[in-house]
Each structure stands twice: as structure tokens, then as C-alpha cells.
Scaffold this active site. Sequence first.
Site, PDB file in Angstrom:
ATOM      1  N   VAL A 124     -19.922 -53.138   4.773  1.00 46.74           N
ATOM      2  CA  VAL A 124     -21.239 -52.536   4.962  1.00 46.74           C
ATOM      3  C   VAL A 124     -22.018 -52.515   3.651  1.00 46.74           C
ATOM      4  CG1 VAL A 124     -22.428 -50.357   5.473  1.00 46.74           C
ATOM      5  CG2 VAL A 124     -20.602 -51.166   6.979  1.00 46.74           C
ATOM      6  N   GLU A 125     -21.347 -52.189   2.555  1.00 38.75           N
ATOM      7  CA  GLU A 125     -22.031 -52.042   1.271  1.00 38.75           C
ATOM      8  C   GLU A 125     -22.556 -53.360   0.719  1.00 38.75           C
ATOM      9  OE1 GLU A 125     -23.013 -49.543  -0.451  1.00 38.75           O
ATOM     10  OE2 GLU A 125     -22.067 -47.905   0.658  1.00 38.75           O
ATOM     11  N   THR A 126     -21.706 -54.376   0.656  1.00 33.64           N
ATOM     12  CA  THR A 126     -22.104 -55.621  -0.021  1.00 33.64           C
ATOM     13  C   THR A 126     -21.660 -56.880   0.714  1.00 33.64           C
ATOM     14  OG1 THR A 126     -20.103 -55.539  -1.393  1.00 33.64           O
ATOM     15  CG2 THR A 126     -22.115 -54.571  -2.326  1.00 33.64           C
TER      16      THR A 126
END
Length: 329
Positions: A124-126
Amino acid sequence: MRKMIKQCVFVTAAGLLGLNPALALDVSRYPVLVELVEIMSQEDGYPREELEAVLSSSKIDQQIIELMDRPYESLPWHRYRDLFIKESRIVRGVQFWQENQTILAAVEKEFGVPQAILVALIGVETHYGTRLGNRRVLDSLVTLSADYPRRSKFFTNELRTFLNTARRENIAANSVLGSYAGAIGIPQFMPSSYEAYSVDFNGNGRRDLVNEMEDAIGSVGNYLKVHGWTRGEAIFAPVTEDLPDAARDLVSKRSKLRHRTRDLADAGVVFDTRGGSDSAALFFLQQKSGKDHVVGYRNFYALTRYNTSINYAMAVTELSMQIARRMGG
């Protein structure tokens, strides 16, 4: 962190050494920055002229303000979900897990965070470490400190931490790239989180969340454990029947553990209490038609310490479930 300057997310700052004065930021126009210079020069031992030069090499970016005022997390759940629960992200998550199985297993053993959660959060983050951000962190933090009053105090503290860390590690502060909010690396840690929660998981003497996957995954595990993740506990439970009128006042828009789990059950909220924590939150997810109510446990709350959005924590959780299912778990 010293190694980062040599790698892909760091760019040379040589061109800034001859910065055209007409392009330099006028620090004196921004009281927050003026005060920061006073504090850091007196309390942190940061040479005043050097600090003013660094801040002058930044710029105020109005697009950052616009992005802060319309975050994805403000979308209704059914639209936010579609951004992250995609076939391509699930498939890439399985690949990421397979490529990093040894590290993931070691981090789960050390911190008690399931491998699927570690994978999904980085997904989700990167997008599994492939999209680390392309904005100068200095510009982001200066903009949000000086020109975003609603959260100026928070971002000024982040800017102070970032500047001190960069100077200590001999890194050009105006060379570091990250997100529009100033987050850095594979797990997108803010500077204060980088300082407080990152770990040297591969034992090579440095904490590098940009180039070293072992440190990135280990730091996510450490962060969640410090913020209350409990090995083996459930994350959430869907409410399986309509809420009785007596329970409607118990619903919150946040994930704070306001209720004892048994009190929710006694109030007529129907959900699976097995494996959950003693305290819980009751909230809803906005669907295209109506609302789905959910009971969030301590581990759900831990995810919202990483990002305070309920949508975010649910996206990480659902993505982890989908990836684990593909892995045969």
C-alpha cells in the site's frame, strides 16, 4: 542512512551550491522558519548561517498544500478500496513475498507481525518498494511547516528532526526525495519515525530504509509492535446483523479502542469475539449503498498508528488476506 546519498532516491545537490539568489526562499518572510532557526541554532548546535542556507535552498510548493487537502483517505471506503485491492497489486504482493520469504519470516518471528501484513503494508505504501516518491523532502516539510497552519506544529517538528539527521549523517538535506508529506523510503517513514523506530535488521551498522529491504521490513515490524501489535490476536470482526438502536451511539469515526469488547456484545452488537482483544472500536465502512459496521481490535488500532485512516488500515488488512489466500495461507 549514510549510504542513501549514493543510491537512486538521492540526487546530487551540487547544482544548488550556486543557487541564484533570485530563486532562494526568503526565510525571513515565514515566522515559523525564523523561530526554527533560532531554536535549532541555540538548542541543537546547528550553525545559523548553514541552516539559513539550507532552508533558502527549498521552495514553497502550493501543489503540496492541495494534495494535503484532498487525501485519498477521505474517499468513501468503496472508492478507496478500489485503489488498492487490485489484481495487479495482489499478484505483485505474492511475488514480493516469495522474493523476501526469509526476511519476512525472521521479522515475524522477532516482532510477531504476520508476514502477510508486512507485505500488504509495504504494498500500500510504495507498491512493494517501487514508488518511493519524487519530491524533495525538504520542500515538502518546509512548505507544510511554513504554509499549512492546520498542522504546522507537527511538520515543523518533522523538519527539525530531518535537518538534524541529515547534518549528523553528512547528507545534503536538499537531495533527499520522498512523498509530498515528507515520508521517506520503502515503508514511508516520517523523519521522527525514522529516528525512533527504524532498525538495522541486517546488522550492517546502519539503518537504511531506502536501499535495504531487510531494514525496511524489520522497521515496519518494530513500528507495529511498539504501537501495540499483539502476536496471534485478530485484527477485526465484521458485524453480521443490523445494529440495535441501543448500540448506534457506540459507533465512532475513529479506531480508538473506546469500548470493552464484551460491552459491545452485551449491547447487542453481533460479531465474532474469538481471538480479539479485550478492548475494541466500533466503526463503519461506507459502501455504495449503506454501511458495513466493523469491530476493530487492538491490532487494527496498531495499523492506524501507522496511518490514522480507518480506510488505510482496512485496505492493508484486506490486501494481506487476499495475498495470503494466493500464497495458500
